[in-house]
Design an enzyme around this catalytic site. Structure first.
Site, mmCIF file in Angstrom:
data_model
loop_
_atom_site.group_PDB
_atom_site.id
_atom_site.type_symbol
_atom_site.label_atom_id
_atom_site.label_comp_id
_atom_site.label_asym_id
_atom_site.label_seq_id
_atom_site.Cartn_x
_atom_site.Cartn_y
_atom_site.Cartn_z
ATOM 1 N N GLY A 31 40.123 45.792 40.725
ATOM 2 C CA GLY A 31 38.980 46.705 40.811
ATOM 3 C C GLY A 31 38.236 46.810 39.487
ATOM 4 N N CYS A 75 48.012 52.923 49.762
ATOM 5 C CA CYS A 75 47.494 53.459 48.501
ATOM 6 C C CYS A 75 47.740 54.957 48.366
ATOM 7 C CB CYS A 75 46.013 53.143 48.372
ATOM 8 S SG CYS A 75 45.072 53.553 49.820
ATOM 9 N N GLU A 120 52.625 52.229 40.485
ATOM 10 C CA GLU A 120 52.475 52.097 41.945
ATOM 11 C C GLU A 120 53.467 51.028 42.402
ATOM 12 O OE1 GLU A 120 48.892 50.293 43.765
ATOM 13 O OE2 GLU A 120 48.873 52.057 45.056
ATOM 14 N N LYS A 125 35.195 39.192 52.570
ATOM 15 C CA LYS A 125 36.310 38.343 52.148
ATOM 16 C C LYS A 125 37.599 39.113 52.395
ATOM 17 C CE LYS A 125 39.117 37.606 49.017
ATOM 18 N NZ LYS A 125 40.374 37.161 49.604
ATOM 19 N N GLU A 137 38.033 51.348 46.101
ATOM 20 C CA GLU A 137 39.123 52.167 46.635
ATOM 21 C C GLU A 137 40.409 51.499 46.147
ATOM 22 O OE1 GLU A 137 41.894 53.601 48.118
ATOM 23 O OE2 GLU A 137 41.484 52.669 50.067
ATOM 24 N N GLU A 152 43.682 36.753 51.857
ATOM 25 C CA GLU A 152 44.084 35.414 52.306
ATOM 26 C C GLU A 152 45.369 35.448 53.128
ATOM 27 O OE1 GLU A 152 43.596 36.782 49.387
ATOM 28 O OE2 GLU A 152 44.482 35.644 47.742
HETATM 29 O O1 TXE Z 1 45.909 43.073 45.431
HETATM 30 P P1 TXE Z 1 44.540 42.447 44.966
HETATM 31 P P2 TXE Z 1 47.305 42.293 45.680
HETATM 32 C C1 TXE Z 1 48.036 47.272 44.982
HETATM 33 C C2 TXE Z 1 49.520 47.359 45.238
HETATM 34 C C3 TXE Z 1 49.941 45.930 45.284
HETATM 35 C C4 TXE Z 1 49.061 45.348 44.219
HETATM 36 C C5 TXE Z 1 48.811 43.876 44.291
HETATM 37 O O2 TXE Z 1 50.159 48.008 44.167
HETATM 38 O O3 TXE Z 1 51.283 45.733 45.008
HETATM 39 O O4 TXE Z 1 47.841 46.024 44.350
HETATM 40 O O5 TXE Z 1 48.324 43.496 45.577
HETATM 41 C C6 TXE Z 1 40.977 39.922 46.329
HETATM 42 N N1 TXE Z 1 37.738 38.834 42.479
HETATM 43 N N2 TXE Z 1 47.234 47.334 46.195
HETATM 44 O O6 TXE Z 1 47.608 41.352 44.589
HETATM 45 O O7 TXE Z 1 44.811 41.215 44.177
HETATM 46 C C7 TXE Z 1 42.193 39.455 47.097
HETATM 47 O O8 TXE Z 1 42.031 38.139 47.540
HETATM 48 C C8 TXE Z 1 37.484 39.290 43.718
HETATM 49 C C9 TXE Z 1 46.627 48.606 46.494
HETATM 50 O O9 TXE Z 1 47.260 41.719 47.001
HETATM 51 O O10 TXE Z 1 43.757 43.536 44.375
HETATM 52 C C10 TXE Z 1 42.238 40.477 48.224
HETATM 53 O O11 TXE Z 1 41.291 40.146 49.231
HETATM 54 N N3 TXE Z 1 38.439 39.518 44.623
HETATM 55 C C11 TXE Z 1 45.593 48.505 47.544
HETATM 56 C C12 TXE Z 1 41.807 41.767 47.518
HETATM 57 O O12 TXE Z 1 41.112 41.338 46.337
HETATM 58 C C13 TXE Z 1 39.720 39.319 44.269
HETATM 59 C C14 TXE Z 1 45.834 47.534 48.640
HETATM 60 C C15 TXE Z 1 42.957 42.683 47.095
HETATM 61 O O13 TXE Z 1 43.891 41.961 46.341
HETATM 62 C C16 TXE Z 1 40.051 38.868 42.984
HETATM 63 C C17 TXE Z 1 46.404 46.293 48.178
HETATM 64 C C18 TXE Z 1 39.003 38.632 42.068
HETATM 65 N N4 TXE Z 1 39.229 38.215 40.818
HETATM 66 C C19 TXE Z 1 47.115 46.255 47.001
HETATM 67 N N5 TXE Z 1 41.401 38.771 42.909
HETATM 68 C C20 TXE Z 1 45.077 49.795 48.119
HETATM 69 N N6 TXE Z 1 44.098 50.410 47.441
HETATM 70 O O14 TXE Z 1 45.498 50.228 49.168
HETATM 71 C C21 TXE Z 1 41.902 39.141 44.097
HETATM 72 N N7 TXE Z 1 40.886 39.471 44.943
#
Ligand code: TXE
Length: 493
Positions: free
Chosen positions: A234, A285, A386, A176, A251, A179
């Protein structure tokens, strides 16, 4: 410009969905792509396809590692062939400059080549000292169907820290992607079919985290979730996986510090610190978002950082010379700008940047100027949260102990940098730092052989390196009782 249209990818076929997620360019505001929006039944179908490809051992999981390695290599060759196309999609959807789209594609291939080679030598053990009547085998088996949930900042690299390693181990996958940036993931899934990777080994269900992500995490047919994203999501995934004792790899976020001692090669350190806070617009990250600099050199070092930051070229995705691109969407830009405002309100000193950029053709995009704050103290929001934008928070220290304490004063533990010409100090400080990676006299430089992952709230498990492959295996102990010897050995005396 033609709008890219995608179905979801199940069992080696495109499945078109009436409901679509539209992705507009974060740099130009134009429509780039329409991604099919998967539903729960699509996750069911994708998991069924992945299960079948896994459970019938003659399709993938039971092949010799060498066969899987060759199939993965053929697939990587096609990715190399299509680098320019993939780099363009990546740059457009994320908002990053094209040369970073190319670099990302090349790094993804490098990860894949290494993972393919590991398929030849998945380690095992033999226990041969438990009596003549016994023999023990310790084998590693592929974990099964892996649900992979990936973010938008490095869509290809975050995926390739998982997928080729899982494939090399003999697993199958339901992915997945974010989006916002599903294009390259869908493209590489179709390339896998062209390369002869069997149908059902790689499946992609695009759509929201709320629907597709949740369905995948809770699906009893999925053996493990491998996730890259926010610490908040996470934690939710870890809780849900615990209900089924599903394996999990996480991660998550970070708050890395670069520690610059007065005895460092300061020219290199300036380069490293600037690169560390602006790479990928700071949406990274392991971004070097904090600078801890020894007080004796702080004033001059900050001046050099500001001078170097003035030379950073902001640009559109197609700009071949650009260093920094647009943030992922308007809401995220507003979040970064509000962190900047909080920094000012809490009393940090704004040295450069601090606002949105709209000149030079950037007016339709979500561009934030490279921003440096000095005088940041540990209780300030800039030091703790962050931010995920091109914002650097500078704090000074007087002693090695203080530097280490400041670096570790965070709930995260993904990466840190140490800059000094004193190798003893570099190694001793590295040992004290609570992070999965430490860079010495460089930043964000690594190799595919080296595991990547976090201490503390930055995650669970490791990607890349041999550890990255082992994450996708289960250990099995087979205790064998041997029958009586059929032939007694002739005794000479
Ligand atoms: O991340 P999400 P977002 C951090 C960074 C950023 C913040 C928000 O600080 O500003 O997170 O970003 C899926 N069950 N990082 O909102 O929501 C979602 O569709 C299962 C750090 O975009 O964590 C996407 O595919 N999946 C990071 C993925 O999770 C779910 C990189 C990540 O989205 C879900 C990105 C759920 N309930 C953001 N809700 C890094 N480690 O580098 C969302 N998703």
């Amino acid at each position: 410009m033609t709008v890219r249209e995608y179905g979801i990818w199940i069992g080696g076929e495109w499945v078109d969905k009436a409901s679509k997620v539209e992705r507009t360019s974060p740099a130009h505001g134009t429509l780039l792509a329409r991604f099919s929006e998967g539903a729960e039944e699509d996750v069911d179908a994708a998991v069924a396809a992945a299960r079948k490809a896994f459970d019938n051992r003659s399709i993938w999981s039971g092949l010799p590692g060498s066969e899987r390695a060759k199939a993965i290599s053929r697939w990587l060759d096609l990715i190399v062939r299509d680098t320019e196309k993939l780099a363009k999609i990546e740059a457009e959807e994320v908002g990053k400059p094209i040369r970073f789209g190319r670099g990302e594609t090349e790094w993804a291939v490098e990860l894949g080549r290494y993972a393919a080679a590991l398929a030849y030598q998945i380690p095992g053990d033999l226990v041969n000292n438990i009596g003549d009547a016994n023999l023990g085998l310790v084998t590693r088996e592929p974990r099964g169907v892996i649900g992979m949930i990936t973010p938008w900042n490095f869509p290809l690299v975050t995926l390739f820290q998982k997928l080729p390693f899982a494939l090399a181990a003999g697993c199958t996958a339901v992915i997945k992607p974010s989006e916002l940036t599903s294009g390259t993931t869908l493209e590489i899934a179709a390339l896998a079919k062209e390369a002869g990777i069997p149908d059902g080994v790689i499946n992609v269900v695009s759509g929201s985290g709320r629907t597709v992500g949740e369905a995948l995490t809770g699906h009893p047919g999925v053996d493990m979730i491998s996730f890259t994203g926010s610490t908040q999501v996470g934690k939710r995934i870890a809780q849900r996986c615990a209900e089924q004792m599903k394996r999990v790899g996480l991660e998550l976020g970070g708050k890395a510090a670069n520690i610059v001692f007065a005895d460092a090669d300061l020219d290199s350190a300036v380069d490293g610190v600037v690169f560390g806070y602006i790479l990928n617009q700071g949406e990274e990250c392991v971004q070097g978002t904090r600078l801890l600099v020894e007080e004796a050199i702080a004033e001059d070092f900050i001046k050099q950082l500001v001078d170097r930051s003035k030379k950073i070229r902001m640009g559109l995705p197609e700009d071949e010379q650009a260093d920094v691109g647009a943030l992922i969407h308007e809401q995220h830009m507003e979040k970064v700008l509000s962190y900047i405002k909080t920094g000012v309100d809490e009393g940090a000193k704004l040295e450069i940047g601090g606002g949105r950029l709209t000149d030079n053709g950037l007016g339709k995009g979500f561009y934030v100027a490279p921003t440096i704050f000095s005088g940041v103290t540990p209780e300030m929001t800039l030091f703790r949260d962050e931010i995920f934008g091109p914002v650097l928070a500078v704090t000074t220290f007087k002693s090695v102990e203080e530097a280490v304490a400041l670096a570790n004063d965070t709930k995260y533990g993904l990466g840190n940098g140490v800059w000094t010409k004193d190798i003893d100090k570099a190694i001793q400080v590295s040992r004290e730092l609570k992070s999965g990676t430490v860079y010495v006299n460089t930043f964000l430089e690594t190799s595919v052989q080296m595991p990547f992952g976090g201490f503390k709230e930055s995650g669970v498990g490791r990607e890349n390196g041999m550890d990255g492959l082992l994450e996708f295996t289960e250990v099995k102990s087979t205790f064998i009782k041997l029958g009586k010897r059929a032939l007694a050995l002739p005794h000479t005396v």
